[in-house]
Design a protein around this motif. Structure first.
Motif, mmCIF file in Angstrom:
data_model
loop_
_atom_site.group_PDB
_atom_site.id
_atom_site.type_symbol
_atom_site.label_atom_id
_atom_site.label_comp_id
_atom_site.label_asym_id
_atom_site.label_seq_id
_atom_site.Cartn_x
_atom_site.Cartn_y
_atom_site.Cartn_z
ATOM 1 N N GLN A 224 0.843 -1.187 0.000
ATOM 2 C CA GLN A 224 0.000 0.000 0.000
ATOM 3 C C GLN A 224 0.881 1.241 0.000
ATOM 4 O OE1 GLN A 224 -3.846 -0.058 2.209
ATOM 5 N NE2 GLN A 224 -2.743 1.258 3.610
ATOM 6 N N ALA B 99 -1.751 6.264 1.326
ATOM 7 C CA ALA B 99 -3.023 5.663 1.688
ATOM 8 C C ALA B 99 -3.306 5.923 3.162
ATOM 9 C CB ALA B 99 -2.986 4.160 1.415
ATOM 10 N N ASN C 199 -9.495 -1.204 0.124
ATOM 11 C CA ASN C 199 -8.457 -1.426 -0.876
ATOM 12 C C ASN C 199 -7.794 -0.098 -1.240
ATOM 13 O OD1 ASN C 199 -9.008 -4.147 -0.972
ATOM 14 N ND2 ASN C 199 -10.436 -3.959 -2.676
ATOM 15 N N PRO C 200 -6.476 -0.058 -1.341
ATOM 16 C CA PRO C 200 -5.775 1.217 -1.545
ATOM 17 C C PRO C 200 -5.968 1.771 -2.950
ATOM 18 C CG PRO C 200 -4.237 -0.613 -1.623
ATOM 19 C CD PRO C 200 -5.553 -1.194 -1.185
ATOM 20 N N MET D 245 -0.533 2.119 -4.963
ATOM 21 C CA MET D 245 0.263 0.978 -4.531
ATOM 22 C C MET D 245 1.697 1.116 -5.004
ATOM 23 S SD MET D 245 -2.140 -2.369 -4.985
ATOM 24 C CE MET D 245 -0.820 -3.315 -4.208
#
Length: 224
Positions: free
Chosen positions: A167, A171, A177-178, A181
């Motif tokens: 991540q 974030a 969910n990020p 990434m």
């Protein structure tokens, strides 16, 4: 209270299945980073951020556990039962499919301002995840050495061809969910990794095959 050992406890927790900071309800024994002096405070903050960054990798490894029965952490002799050295590194374990961790639990050497842990690396090429230093273990029996690290460093190694989805630091502290990434790639061999994400809407008793799941295959070609 030895603050350096508290930082090492943080590091062990961050590289464990459950990151839990045990304490009591005593007002004089808080374990939050702001209760400690530098450089211990920053070492604690950094490793908690590392744990958060590793969520995509950890979540995938938890899926692997549910589907294949493979644990997030395993002693070295589980994968290398025929090699005697694998039984002699009590602090070392595989951390998912891509990493080997060897958290330090010894006090710092005051002359060197570093602490050490015994490490054994199986045959192959390995990389220090924080410095990028490579270790070439040529013997079939692997290689042994002592990893000396300052208080903010953790002996964490990735195999050649390893792929670790992370991540992004932007974030927020969330289980969603990020949006951003980072993917760590380690050269020297081809690598494959399939990242697992789901919508988080399943009930505790839902069958895994009934969930809405995204599988993101990743391939690293060492020749390119």
């Amino acid at each position: 209270r030895d603050e350096e050992l508290e930082a090492r406890w943080y590091q062990l927790g961050a590289l464990s299945p459950i990151n839990r900071l045990h304490s009591s309800n005593s007002p004089f024994n808080g374990k939050e980073p702001w209760n400690f002096h530098e450089p211990v405070r920053s070492a604690m903050v950094d490793v908690l951020r590392l744990r958060q960054a590793l969520i995509p990798y950890l979540y995938t490894m938890n899926w692997r556990n549910a589907q294949e029965g493979l644990e997030l952490i395993e002693p070295m002799y589980w994968q290398y039962p025929e090699i005697g050295h694998a039984y002699n590194v009590r602090n070392e374990y595989t951390f998912g499919s891509e990493l080997i961790a060897a958290p330090i639990t010894e006090p710092v050497d005051r002359q060197l301002m570093r602490a050490k842990v015994k490490v054994w690396l199986p045959q192959g090429t390995w990389f220090d995840c924080f410095t990028g230093r490579s270790y070439h273990s040529e013997s079939q029996d692997g290689m042994n050495f002592y990893a000396w690290r300052t208080i903010e460093q953790i002996p964490l190694f990735a195999k050649a061809g390893g792929i670790v989805p992370m991540q992004h630091e932007r974030a927020s502290n969330t289980t969603m969910n990020p949006d951003h990434m980072d993917v760590l790639l380690f050269p020297g061999a081809d690598g494959d990794f399939t990242m697992i994400e789901d919508d988080g809407q399943c009930s505790p008793h839902a069958a895994l095959q009934d969930m809405n799941v995204a599988r993101t295959p990743m391939h690293f070609d060492a020749a390119q």
